[in-house]
Structures are given as structure tokens and as C-alpha cells.
Design an enzyme around this catalytic site. Structure first.
Site, PDB file in Angstrom:
ATOM      1  N   ASN A  23      -7.457  -0.956   9.653  1.00 56.18           N
ATOM      2  CA  ASN A  23      -6.400  -1.695  10.340  1.00 56.18           C
ATOM      3  C   ASN A  23      -5.427  -0.702  10.974  1.00 56.18           C
ATOM      4  O   ASN A  23      -5.626   0.508  10.884  1.00 56.18           O
ATOM      5  CB  ASN A  23      -5.690  -2.647   9.364  1.00 56.18           C
ATOM      6  CG  ASN A  23      -5.107  -1.907   8.179  1.00 56.18           C
ATOM      7  OD1 ASN A  23      -4.223  -1.066   8.330  1.00 56.18           O
ATOM      8  ND2 ASN A  23      -5.606  -2.209   6.977  1.00 56.18           N
TER       9      ASN A  23
ATOM     10  N   PHE B  75       4.195  -6.370   0.137  1.00 54.24           N
ATOM     11  CA  PHE B  75       4.494  -6.560   1.554  1.00 54.24           C
ATOM     12  C   PHE B  75       3.589  -7.661   2.099  1.00 54.24           C
ATOM     13  O   PHE B  75       2.410  -7.743   1.736  1.00 54.24           O
ATOM     14  CB  PHE B  75       4.267  -5.266   2.335  1.00 54.24           C
ATOM     15  CG  PHE B  75       5.493  -4.409   2.451  1.00 54.24           C
ATOM     16  CD1 PHE B  75       6.170  -4.271   3.659  1.00 54.24           C
ATOM     17  CD2 PHE B  75       5.988  -3.739   1.338  1.00 54.24           C
ATOM     18  CE1 PHE B  75       7.302  -3.498   3.755  1.00 54.24           C
ATOM     19  CE2 PHE B  75       7.128  -2.954   1.424  1.00 54.24           C
ATOM     20  CZ  PHE B  75       7.787  -2.837   2.643  1.00 54.24           C
TER      21      PHE B  75
END
Length: 410
Positions: free
Chosen positions: A209, A324
Site C-alpha cells: 500500500n 489507526f
């Protein structure tokens, strides 16, 4: 707070030099002794007499003064302090420090010292954001120079942004934390995960990513600067290791899960890494060849859930687990669902849509989601997000410490 510490203060030529007499006064009030080196540029903003008056010592400025070299040479100046503090540290001085130039007393002292160096950057926001300055800062941090600030706010030139010199009281607190005398997180241990993971398809290709690791690395540094013993577990990133932090480099989600387990027990866990949710189950042992192997069919399996594993009740669960939630839509709704599903204490929710520039960028906008509240934090640099989160963690654990005496049920 700084009883008996000897500080060599180098004052360079930025307008923020006007703050240095007050800085010296506060350092002495905290118990330190201060000796000052004043550059020619610094003397345009603060006089040697002002610094000598508040420090109670001679101010040094001339590299080639025979008297000074006989009585207090630049080698002695650089070695007799416990720490060298550069405040303000201009873009020019930081560049000279990064490249080892020694063309005046201050830079010669910096090149000759064998003591820790702390720098307090101060410059126009565009100078701070320039690629050359960023490169110099990264180089200095990699060599062990600790940065204090800069802050965000109004500049002397009328512009607004990051680049303001930290206030004297904040510098004193940072020095106290550096010496471990009043560190809010002194005695606490922390695990921080950062960056992406790479999940191999074959020996050449992988699934990943866009995470840069900038936020996770900044959090590790911020926790360390508040006194915590930090283990940073980082996926593949193009960033220097934070100074004073134990760093474990990993590739895959399974590698990261193993490293996190090995770093326990810890008091704090911050899962800032963007861990791949899935990996390829049928990883090829050799490079897949177009035209020979045809279009590959990838079978996917779930990766270990590191945040959920850390959040499970048990003796090894950290006191505070922070996750997160990097989302592209319905950010708050998804963050609340993640908080409930994972069982962690807090979630830092942020929008990583391509238009935000969050992934790979230097800015972030965070909502801190707890089980009882949502805090909307301003859009700010990832450095300041990290600083705000570390301060929030310290305040939370401090409150817990006073609410529950050792040995009492919490």
C-alpha cells in the site's frame, strides 16, 4: 529539573534570537549552568552584554581570538558541556552542520564536539519546507542530532506555518526530558508499528500500500522524547531510523506480528502501520512468467490481526492500545466500528483519500476516537500530530497512575 547540567548555547542569526536571554534565564532557574557562543548574525538580534548578564559568564564569538583560544579554546568549549544546544538554528547553520563546514566558532565547536547536540530550528515556513532543508534535517537526525520543534504559527515576516522557534519553556522541558529528569513517560515502554507491509506474490512481486511510515516514525520519536523506551517495528520505508529508538525492520504482516509479540510486554502500543489485510496463499517459488504461466490466479488468506491481538485481555496486554483507521469514506463511522471490533482503547481516524495527500505526504488530519468521545484535531504536520498524541498518552497514563496506586485493582 536540570540541576548541575552544563549547557553550551549556540545562538545563530535568526530573529528568534531575541528569545535567548529568556531561555538562558529559564535554564539557570532550572538548575543548569549556561555558556554562550554568539555568531556574528546572532549579534544583530541580541547583544553579547545581554547574554553575559543573564548567563553570568563570558560570551564567546571569535574563533581567532588568541586570548579566548588560550583560556577557553574551541575544543574545550565543545567538550566541557553536557550538551550543545543550538537555538535558534537557522537554515544556514543546519546546512553547515549537515555538511560538516567549520567557518566560524559555532560551526567549529559543533564539528569538534563529542557531546549530544540538540537544535531548535527557526526560519520562514518556505525555507523549512524546502527540499534542501528537509534533506539536511533528515541527515542530522540520522546522525543523532535531536530537533526541538519547530512550532506552527505566525512568523515575523507575517506568514503563517511551521518554522517558529519553540518557546523557552518548551525547550527547557525538552532538555529535562532528554536528561530523563522530568520525562512524562519516563519508566514506560512503548511499541510502535509503522509503514506498509509487503506480501509476496513471487520472489519479485508483492502486494503493498501507499503508506510512507512518516506518521508512525514521528510517533516513535515523540514518545521517545517524552522519556519512553520505544521499540519501533517498521515495514519497508525510505526513512532514517529515529535516534534513540530500538528499530526492528520487517517485510510482511506475519513478520510484524512476530516482532510485536517478541517486543511484549509493553505499557503502550500504537499501531500506526498500514498492515495488509490479506496475503497470497499460493505464493510462487519462482518468478511467474507471462506467456508461460498464463494469467495467475491468486488465492488470498487473511493476515494476523495485530491490533486485535494486542487488545485482547490478559497479563501481556498494554495499558493503552491505540490503533489507526485509514479510511476513504465514512471515516468516523468506520473508526467507531473498528474500535468496537478490535477492542483497543483509542483509534486515530484519518482520511487517506487521494485528494488529501495523507499517504506519503507530510500533513495529516486526525480525529481521536475513544469509547466515550471524539476529539477533532486540526490539520497539521505529522510531526505535530505525533507530538499531540504522545502528550495525550502521557496525560492519560499520568491520570491513571494517580487514580490507581500500585497494587490496587484498576
Amino acid at each position: 529539573m536540570l540541576n548541575g547540567k552544563r549547557i553550551l548555547l549556540i545562538v545563530t542569526g535568526g530573529i528568534a534570537a531575541y528569545k535567548t536571554p529568556e531561555l538562558v534565564r529559564q535554564l539557570i532557574k532550572a538548575g543548569a549552568t549556561v555558556r554562550c557562543v554568539l555568531t556574528r548574525g546572532g549579534a544583530q538580534f541580541v547583544t553579547p552584554l545581554a547574554l553575559a548578564s543573564v548567563s553570568g559568564d563570558q560570551v564567546y564569538s571569535d574563533l581567532f581570538s588568541l586570548t579566548d583560544e588560550h583560556e577557553m579554546g574551541h575544543i574545550n568549549l565543545s567538550r566541557e558541556a553536557d550538551v550543545v544546544l543550538v537555538a535558534p538554528a537557522t537554515a544556514n547553520t543546519l546546512a553547515k552542520m549537515a555538511h560538516g563546514l567549520a567557518d566560524n566558532l559555532s560551526t567549529t565547536v559543533l564539528l569538534a564536539t563529542d557531546k549530544p547536540v540538540l537544535a531548535v530550528p527557526a526560519m520562514n515556513v518556505r525555507m523549512w519546507e524546502h527540499a534542501a532543508t528537509k534533506s539536511n534535517i533528515a541527515m542530522l537526525r540520522a546522525r543523532g542530532v535531536t530537533m526541538i520543534g519547530p512550532d506552527e504559527g505566525e512568523m515575523a515576516c507575517g506568514e503563517w506555518g511551521e518554522g517558529r522557534m519553540a518557546e523557552p519553556e518548551d525547550i527547557v522541558l525538552a532538555l529535562s526530558s532528554f536528561f530523563g529528569s522530568t520525562a512524562p513517560l519516563g519508566g514506560y515502554s512503548a511499541i510502535v508499528t509503522s509503514g506498509p507491509t509487503h506480501e509476496p506474490i513471487d520472489p519479485v512481486r508483492y502486494i503493498a500500500n501507499r503508506s510512507s511510515g512518516k506518521q508512525g516514525h514521528a510517533i516513535a520519536q515523540a514518545l521517545k522524547e517524552l522519556g519512553a523506551r520505544v521499540t519501533l517495528i517498521s515495514g519497508p520505508v525510505d526513512l532514517p531510523d529515529p535516534q534513540g529508538v530500538k528499530v526492528i525492520h520487517v517485510q510482511s504482516a506475519r513478520d510484524m506480528a512476530t516482532a510485536v509479540e517478541g517486543a511484549l510486554p509493553a505499557d503502550i502500543a500504537v499501531c500506526a502501520a498500514a498492515v495488509a489485510d490479506w496475503r497470497v496463499d499460493n505464493q510462487a517459488p519462482q518468478k511467474l512468467k507471462k506467456g508461460i504461466d498464463g494469467m495467475p490466479s491468486l488465492s488470498m488468506v487473511e493476515n494476523p490481526d495485530i491490533l486485535a491481538a494486542l487488545s485482547r485481555p490478559g497479563e501481556r496486554r498494554p495499558q493503552l492500545v491505540v490503533g489507526f483507521a485509514a479510511e476513504t469514506e465514512n471515516v468516523l463511522e468506520h473508526a467507531r466500528a473498528k474500535l468496537a471490533k478490535k477492542g483497543c482503547d483509542w483509534i486515530c481516524a484519518n482520511d487517506v483519500s487521494p485528494s488529501t495527500g495523507t499517504f506519503g505526504g507530510d500533513q495529516n488530519t486526525v480525529q481521536l476516537v475513544t469509547r466515550t468521545s471524539v476529539e477533532d484535531w486540526p490539520s497539521q504536520s505529522k510531526f505535530h500530530v505525533a507530538k499531540q498524541l504522545a502528550t495525550r498518552i502521557a496525560a492519560h497514563l499520568g491520570a491513571q497512575k494517580f487514580a490507581h496506586k500500585p497494587g490496587e485493582a484498576s
